[in-house]
Design an enzyme around this catalytic site. Structure first.
Site: not given
Length: 401
Positions: A374, A370
């Site tokens: 995204d 992450h």
């Protein structure tokens, strides 16, 4: 003058190596180029050859020692030659007590043999008398133990007690191999320091299966048989080029994006999990991918991979479909920011205009870092991958159809 044997640099990223086994003992005659010890670096074990011919005068490190690249591990010279450090040592020793050489008995044994003998309560001298080996290994201790099991009445009381306790134990502790320890350390770091998230999709792989069938017909005379994994690599590498952020790493606070797709292939071997890397996969023909994948997997399973064969990966594929796994979520092969996990192909029933049919489907899961990706970016990449898998002719060469 004696030749120094140093810890070699066996890969671009290697800084140290672990001595796994000495293949020669002090006093043995060695030929130049003859393997004299085994080094473990990460998940790879490599035989190291003698840089010169002569007699192995001295081993400066023991099995199990971790040695920096360039450090001296042994000396090779002429029979009877004195090493300079040994001469200085002899000159500096002064003692009023003399010990008879016949009263001291040195037992040479590997760390694994010593550990097992201690665990079982065996005297290494007794094991040596039984095995008649110059240097004891774990297998020698195991053989002695089996002999003792056949004649328990002849065992010393303490050994019999240890074996009785082992027989009644509800569990056994297994000493992990160096490969397993390395994997355990890396996976712990990867999973606890990298923020993972997962995306999943189901895809119709009918066209991919047709591609594979046609490719196998074309390659019927070759030694390398195309596999479903080859089709996955070929398609995925090309789609990654459309989404270059997927081909990135989190590197010291920056996102490092790579031009080439160096495709890691998670591979099950008798020694554990290895990930050989197929370089520049996006520019390879399908035939090249088949050949390179086949050779790398064979090398991994036969223990012939070098450290550089497993370095520099930018994206990894893990396929457990051959084991009947439907879907799974894999741990990232850090520092890579994405990994594709695929399961088994299954026929899914459907009803159309009152008719029942079936379609081959596969579930896939994208593991993402992450810090780099995204959710929306990962989802768009996975959706594009699904579209191309279902209609590969939209993107790929038509000559496989």
């Amino acid at each position: 003058m004696a030749t120094e044997v140093k810890m070699p640099k066996l890969g671009m990223t290697m800084t140290q190596g672990k001595i796994i086994d000495w293949l020669k003992t002090e006093g043995d005659i060695v030929s130049q180029g003859e393997p004299i010890f085994v080094v473990e670096n990460g998940k790879v074990t490599i035989d190291v050859e003698a840089p010169a011919a002569g007699v192995l005068l001295k081993t400066a490190v023991s099995e199990g020692d971790i040695v920096p690249v360039g450090d001296v591990v042994a000396y090779i010279g002429e029979a009877g030659e004195k090493l300079e450090e040994d001469v200085h040592s002899e000159e500096s020793v002064h003692t009023t007590e003399e010990t008879s050489a016949s009263s001291v008995r040195t037992i040479r044994a590997t760390p694994a043999a010593k550990a097992l003998a201690t665990k079982l309560g065996f005297d290494l001298a007794e094991v040596k008398d039984f095995s008649q080996k110059e240097r004891l290994k774990r297998a020698d201790v195991e053989a002695y133990g089996k002999m003792c099991e056949k004649a328990p009445e002849e065992l010393p009381q303490d050994i019999a007690g240890v074996q009785a306790g082992l027989a009644q134990s509800p569990y056994v502790d297994i000493v992990p191999s160096g490969v397993r320890l390395t994997a355990a350390d890396r996976m712990t770091v990867n999973f606890t320091t990298v923020p993972h998230f997962y995306l999943g999709m189901k895809v119709n792989v009918g066209k991919m299966q047709q591609m594979l069938e046609n490719a196998r017909k074309r390659a019927s005379g070759g030694s390398d048989k195309p596999t479903f994994t080859d089709v996955l690599i070929w398609i995925t590498a090309k789609v990654i080029k459309e989404y270059p952020i997927v081909n990135s790493q989190w590197h010291e606070g920056n996102i490092r994006q790579f031009n080439s797709v160096n495709f890691g292939i998670a591979t099950d071997t008798p020694s554990g999990l290895f990930v050989p890397v197929l370089r520049k996969a996006e520019s390879r023909t399908f035939e090249e991918i088949v050949q390179m994948r086949s050779r790398m997997i064979s090398a991994a399973r036969e223990g012939r991979l070098m450290p550089d064969d497993m370095s520099g990966g930018t994206f990894t594929l893990s396929n457990l479909g051959m084991f009947g796994i439907d879907v799974f979520q894999a741990i990232l092969n850090s520092p890579e920011c994405a990994l594709l996990a695929v399961g088994a192909v299954e026929n899914e029933l459907f009803v159309s205009d009152g008719e029942i049919g079936s379609v081959p489907t596969m579930k896939m899961s994208l593991t993402c870092d992450h810090r780099v990706l995204d959710g929306a970016v990962g989802a768009r990449f996975l959706k594009r991958l699904k579209d191309v898998m279902e209609e590969p002719a939209k993107l790929l060469d038509r000559d496989l159809f």
